[in-house]
Design a protein around this motif. Structure first.
Motif, PDB file in Angstrom:
ATOM      1  N   ARG A  16       0.720  -1.079  -0.019  1.00 18.59           N
ATOM      2  CA  ARG A  16      -0.035   0.126  -0.112  1.00 18.59           C
ATOM      3  C   ARG A  16       0.837   1.302   0.063  1.00 18.59           C
ATOM      4  N   ASP A  17       0.492   2.113  -0.945  1.00 14.47           N
ATOM      5  CA  ASP A  17       1.553   3.256  -1.160  1.00 14.47           C
ATOM      6  C   ASP A  17       0.677   4.383  -1.072  1.00 14.47           C
ATOM      7  N   SER A  18       1.095   5.733  -1.076  1.00 17.22           N
ATOM      8  CA  SER A  18       0.223   6.937  -1.584  1.00 17.22           C
ATOM      9  C   SER A  18       1.120   7.616  -2.555  1.00 17.22           C
ATOM     10  N   PHE A  19       0.633   8.660  -2.967  1.00 11.48           N
ATOM     11  CA  PHE A  19       1.429   9.419  -3.951  1.00 11.48           C
ATOM     12  C   PHE A  19       0.602  10.855  -4.247  1.00 11.48           C
ATOM     13  N   THR A  20       1.291  11.724  -4.783  1.00 11.28           N
ATOM     14  CA  THR A  20       0.871  13.136  -5.143  1.00 11.28           C
ATOM     15  C   THR A  20       0.756  13.342  -6.672  1.00 11.28           C
ATOM     16  N   MET A  21      -0.377  13.762  -7.179  1.00  8.60           N
ATOM     17  CA  MET A  21      -0.338  14.255  -8.540  1.00  8.60           C
ATOM     18  C   MET A  21      -1.282  15.347  -8.532  1.00  8.60           C
TER      19      MET A  21
END
Length: 140
Positions: free
Chosen positions: A74-79
């Protein structure tokens, strides 16, 4: 004459282990009755039922060694919002042709396409992106 105080046990405490066992048993039965997710997706894509797509009976399927599932991360990122909107548009395109898809599936499909692209094409795609500050966006 004094009555001895018995420790009170709640009915919930007494039935909790039995209830947990019953839930586990129901899940096991449901898991056996449900078709495999890969078979189910293939059946949806082809427009057939899962029973038609999986002629192997349940006991035979248990005997065959299941391939070990890859661990998920599980990961999160910014876009940018515009890229997020592109994901929504691609999801809608898939729905229009009758294939429901998740964001993570779209991103994984994009990775597969980039992986198969020529190095020049990959570098062109990466260099065309705007730089985004990492982390959570400011409130406001």
């Amino acid at each position: 004459m004094k009555k001895e105080a018995k420790p009170k046990r709640s009915a919930v405490a007494e039935t909790a282990p039995a209830a947990k066992k019953a839930v586990k048993a129901k899940r096991a039965v449901a898991a056996e009755a449900a078709p495999a997710p890969a078979v189910e997706k293939a059946a949806k894509a082809k427009g057939s039922t899962a029973a038609e797509a999986a002629p192997v009976s349940a006991p035979e399927a248990k005997k065959a060694k299941q391939p070990k599932k890859e661990k998920v991360v599980r990961d999160s990122f910014t876009m940018p919002k515009s890229d997020y909107d592109r994901i929504a548009a691609l999801k809608q395109k898939c729905l229009d042709v009758g294939v429901p898809v998740k964001k993570s599936e779209l991103l994984r499909a994009g990775l597969m396409m980039l992986e198969s692209a020529a190095p020049q094409r990959l570098l062109a795609a990466v260099s065309s992106l705007e730089t985004v500050k990492t982390g959570r966006p400011a409130k406001g």
